[in-house]
Design an enzyme around this catalytic site. Sequence first.
Site, short mmCIF file in Angstrom:
data_model
loop_
_atom_site.label_atom_id
_atom_site.label_comp_id
_atom_site.label_asym_id
_atom_site.label_seq_id
_atom_site.Cartn_x
_atom_site.Cartn_y
_atom_site.Cartn_z
N HIS A 81 4.80 1.70 0.13
CA HIS A 81 4.94 3.03 -0.46
C HIS A 81 5.10 2.97 -1.97
CE1 HIS A 81 6.14 5.09 3.55
NE2 HIS A 81 5.02 4.38 3.64
N GLU A 83 7.24 4.26 -4.03
CA GLU A 83 8.58 3.96 -4.54
C GLU A 83 8.87 2.46 -4.43
OE1 GLU A 83 8.86 7.98 -2.30
OE2 GLU A 83 7.71 6.11 -2.16
N CYS A 107 10.29 9.08 1.96
CA CYS A 107 10.50 8.93 3.40
C CYS A 107 11.84 8.23 3.60
CB CYS A 107 9.36 8.11 4.01
SG CYS A 107 9.39 6.36 3.52
N CYS A 110 11.98 4.59 2.02
CA CYS A 110 12.07 4.62 0.56
C CYS A 110 13.40 5.23 0.10
CB CYS A 110 10.88 5.36 -0.03
SG CYS A 110 9.34 4.42 0.17
#
Length: 151
Positions: A81, A83, A107, A110
């Site tokens: 992801h 992040e 999410c 993260c």
Amino acid sequence: MTINRLSLEEYFLDIAIKVAARSTCGRLRKVGCVLVDTNNHIKATGYNGVPRGFVHCLDVPCPGAQFPGDPDTLEQCYAVHAEANALLQLGGDKEKVTTAYITCSPCRECAKLLANSFVRKIFCLELYNDLVAERILQEAKIEVIIWKLDN
């Protein structure tokens, strides 16, 4: 003559949008993240995509690509992801990075990573529908601000 200057929030979120354009995730959500220090200097950026050396989901979709937008199927997605990629890019002075500008709120995975960082404020353009992530960020005392761009 009045010159309109972008706010810092607009500036960094515009950059996050450009970073997201590099995404190779097949789940239909391109996410960009910009990590900024206390002096408003960009320290790292990240976008969602498969690990280094993998075939991009745009070319050969991973198993998670068939479940776009469903937070309960993230474990089937191969993408790292935005992040996480941005946090991986950080060099020294991690404790000075206190703000994240993300195209979409984190999410749950993260959110946990950010809770374990020094980030205390997140600006994002939209809310990702994940109540677990919201609870994690609340418990970590990370403020999440949904920002609307005027352009």
